[in-house]
Design a protein around this motif. Sequence first.
Motif: not given
Length: 243
Positions: A171-172, A177-181, A195-198
């Motif tokens: 889950h973590a 990943v959801r937050c990064a993209i 995005p937070r992580n390009k």
Amino acid sequence: MNPVVGLDVAKGESQVQAFLDKKKPYKRSFKVAHTIEGLESLHQYLREIENITGIRPPVVLESTGHYHTPIVQYFEERSYLLIIVNPLISYRAKSSSLRKVKTDLIDARHLCELYYKEDLEPYKKRGIQLLNLRNLSRQHANITGIYVQTKLQFQAVLDQVFPEYRGVFGHALYMAVRCAIRDCRKKKTTDEIIPRNKRLREFYDKKREEGKPFKVAVIACANKLLQWIYALLQNNSTFQDLT
């Protein structure tokens, strides 16, 4: 007459049985070594049958990986008709017999009987590229099988040591990943995604362009994230989100 010679091929030697016609075996079965002398004696045996029947006998043998290669090469150079039988076909034919006996002598005899029962196709020489491709495909399948088995064994041990590992870290990673993209802005002012992580977003977009569903693309991103984390820990370095 319709002569045939059956060979039960093994490592370094073969069991030989000949038929002059259906249900007419010729002499006793014998073994020959896969040497020049052994193959020459087998060639002499085939010429003896040809002199009796007036017909050059075809040679029937099972596909045995690479064990049959010397025989095929030797008799192919001498223009003999070779029939290489799929082991599944010969096994099915032997399974129909009431007597479940497994010996080289009986197997060679079964191959001769199979020649009269089935419509077998002659051997066709394959090109070196096709043979290389077949070997590579088999090696790839073996390596993939080992990889999958190792992964399953690791998961079995992990379930014993840390039963809640999947629930906690799965889950973590998914949420990471959801937050990064996703877009980093609270309110979008343009259609462009920032995005937070390009790098991870680029990887996600690549997977989606390949036709991967959302969930599959996210799992691929989670695996990529784990690889990056491992590399950072291994090299004792910091992450740089450069595109």
